[in-house]
Design a protein around this motif. Structure first.
Motif, PDB file in Angstrom:
ATOM      1  N   HIS A 238       0.843  -1.189   0.000  1.00 24.67           N
ATOM      2  CA  HIS A 238       0.000   0.000   0.000  1.00 24.67           C
ATOM      3  C   HIS A 238       0.882   1.244   0.000  1.00 24.67           C
ATOM      4  CE1 HIS A 238      -3.143   2.715   2.006  1.00 24.67           C
ATOM      5  NE2 HIS A 238      -3.477   2.545   0.741  1.00 24.67           N
ATOM      6  N   HIS A 239       0.472   2.234  -0.768  1.00 31.02           N
ATOM      7  CA  HIS A 239       1.162   3.531  -0.837  1.00 31.02           C
ATOM      8  C   HIS A 239       0.184   4.608  -0.363  1.00 31.02           C
ATOM      9  CE1 HIS A 239       4.517   1.865  -3.206  1.00 31.02           C
ATOM     10  NE2 HIS A 239       3.575   1.102  -3.766  1.00 31.02           N
ATOM     11  N   PRO A 240       0.005   4.748   0.966  1.00 34.94           N
ATOM     12  CA  PRO A 240      -1.046   5.634   1.493  1.00 34.94           C
ATOM     13  C   PRO A 240      -0.890   7.104   1.103  1.00 34.94           C
ATOM     14  CG  PRO A 240       0.369   4.850   3.264  1.00 34.94           C
ATOM     15  CD  PRO A 240       0.757   4.097   2.030  1.00 34.94           C
ATOM     16  N   GLN A 241       0.304   7.543   0.767  1.00 30.92           N
ATOM     17  CA  GLN A 241       0.509   8.955   0.395  1.00 30.92           C
ATOM     18  C   GLN A 241       0.253   9.210  -1.092  1.00 30.92           C
ATOM     19  OE1 GLN A 241       0.803  10.930   2.973  1.00 30.92           O
ATOM     20  NE2 GLN A 241       0.855   9.049   4.179  1.00 30.92           N
ATOM     21  N   ARG A 242       0.061   8.149  -1.851  1.00 29.78           N
ATOM     22  CA  ARG A 242      -0.140   8.297  -3.296  1.00 29.78           C
ATOM     23  C   ARG A 242      -1.518   8.898  -3.568  1.00 29.78           C
ATOM     24  NH1 ARG A 242       1.581   5.946  -8.244  1.00 29.78           N
ATOM     25  NH2 ARG A 242      -0.143   5.855  -9.720  1.00 29.78           N
ATOM     26  N   PRO A 243      -1.599   9.953  -4.388  1.00 30.45           N
ATOM     27  CA  PRO A 243      -2.920  10.500  -4.729  1.00 30.45           C
ATOM     28  C   PRO A 243      -3.692   9.514  -5.603  1.00 30.45           C
ATOM     29  CG  PRO A 243      -1.179  11.653  -5.926  1.00 30.45           C
ATOM     30  CD  PRO A 243      -0.506  10.684  -5.002  1.00 30.45           C
ATOM     31  N   LEU A 244      -5.009   9.482  -5.398  1.00 32.47           N
ATOM     32  CA  LEU A 244      -5.889   8.599  -6.175  1.00 32.47           C
ATOM     33  C   LEU A 244      -6.417   9.345  -7.389  1.00 32.47           C
ATOM     34  CD1 LEU A 244      -7.898   7.027  -3.215  1.00 32.47           C
ATOM     35  CD2 LEU A 244      -5.783   6.190  -4.268  1.00 32.47           C
ATOM     36  N   ASP A 245      -6.907   8.604  -8.386  1.00 34.82           N
ATOM     37  CA  ASP A 245      -7.530   9.230  -9.550  1.00 34.82           C
ATOM     38  C   ASP A 245      -8.564  10.254  -9.098  1.00 34.82           C
ATOM     39  OD1 ASP A 245      -6.079   7.836 -11.426  1.00 34.82           O
ATOM     40  OD2 ASP A 245      -7.731   6.553 -12.073  1.00 34.82           O
ATOM     41  N   SER A 246      -8.782  11.261  -9.927  1.00 37.98           N
ATOM     42  CA  SER A 246      -9.613  12.400  -9.533  1.00 37.98           C
ATOM     43  C   SER A 246     -11.064  12.045  -9.216  1.00 37.98           C
ATOM     44  CB  SER A 246      -9.569  13.476 -10.618  1.00 37.98           C
ATOM     45  OG  SER A 246     -10.058  12.957 -11.836  1.00 37.98           O
ATOM     46  N   ASP A 247     -11.605  11.010  -9.838  1.00 36.98           N
ATOM     47  CA  ASP A 247     -13.005  10.664  -9.572  1.00 36.98           C
ATOM     48  C   ASP A 247     -13.159   9.654  -8.437  1.00 36.98           C
ATOM     49  OD1 ASP A 247     -11.838   8.687 -11.141  1.00 36.98           O
ATOM     50  OD2 ASP A 247     -13.674   8.256 -12.260  1.00 36.98           O
ATOM     51  N   ILE A 248     -12.051   9.273  -7.811  1.00 39.83           N
ATOM     52  CA  ILE A 248     -12.101   8.333  -6.695  1.00 39.83           C
ATOM     53  C   ILE A 248     -12.143   9.118  -5.383  1.00 39.83           C
ATOM     54  CG2 ILE A 248     -10.919   6.430  -5.507  1.00 39.83           C
ATOM     55  CD1 ILE A 248     -11.940   5.695  -8.316  1.00 39.83           C
ATOM     56  N   VAL A 249     -13.142   8.821  -4.558  1.00 35.00           N
ATOM     57  CA  VAL A 249     -13.280   9.463  -3.252  1.00 35.00           C
ATOM     58  C   VAL A 249     -12.323   8.823  -2.259  1.00 35.00           C
ATOM     59  CG1 VAL A 249     -14.893   9.935  -1.363  1.00 35.00           C
ATOM     60  CG2 VAL A 249     -15.682  10.038  -3.744  1.00 35.00           C
ATOM     61  N   ARG A 250     -12.300   7.473  -2.263  1.00 32.50           N
ATOM     62  CA  ARG A 250     -11.429   6.744  -1.346  1.00 32.50           C
ATOM     63  C   ARG A 250     -11.416   5.272  -1.740  1.00 32.50           C
ATOM     64  NH1 ARG A 250     -14.935   5.038   3.876  1.00 32.50           N
ATOM     65  NH2 ARG A 250     -16.956   4.928   2.831  1.00 32.50           N
TER      66      ARG A 250
END
Length: 144
Positions: free
Chosen positions: A91-103
């Motif tokens: 897991h890379h918790p600091q990695r930003p997720l795609d823009s349409d992903i909330v979580r």
């Protein structure tokens, strides 16, 4: 008909499944990490990439759950979904997720089944049930 080719990944860990919460058509819905195949990309690479981009999890693909055709009632577009099974690696918790992903979150099958109004489509529980019922098919079926 020209179906859109998509990939999805079933990632299970101790009876819970990696899901993403997306904001689509004005509401929050659950889906497996999933997305479209890009030009010059293999199906296997697409599944790993989409899982990382949407959930910040690196995964190891372990098999093919199934290949599905789905026509979205909202827009009439047909999608061909290649659904893979995978195990979580890192897991890379600091990695930003795609823009349409909330979580990204982990849900049990029962937790997911309790909220059908939040499924992105009926493929969400179907792919989990097919994964649980087996068999998984060899990744060698993919001949990119």
């Amino acid at each position: 008909m020209r179906p859109h080719i998509t990939v999805a990944t079933i990632v299970e860990d101790q009876g819970r499944f990696l899901m993403v919460e997306e904001f689509k058509a004005g509401k929050h819905v659950f889906n497996q990490p999933a997305g479209h195949l890009e030009a010059n990309e293999s199906l296997l690479d697409a599944a790993r990439r989409e899982t990382l981009e949407e959930s910040a999890w690196e995964v190891e693909l372990t098999g093919i759950v199934g290949i599905y055709l789905y026509t979205a009632p909202s827009n009439g577009v047909t999608y061909q979904r290649v659904c893979f099974a995978a195990r979580p690696l890192k897991h890379h918790p600091q990695r930003p997720l795609d823009s349409d992903i909330v979580r990204a979150l982990w849900l049990s099958r029962d937790e997911l089944l309790a909220v059908p109004e939040r499924w992105r489509s009926e493929l969400v529980p179907r792919c989990i049930d097919d994964y649980l019922a087996g068999p998984l098919h060899s990744l060698a079926l993919i001949r990119d």
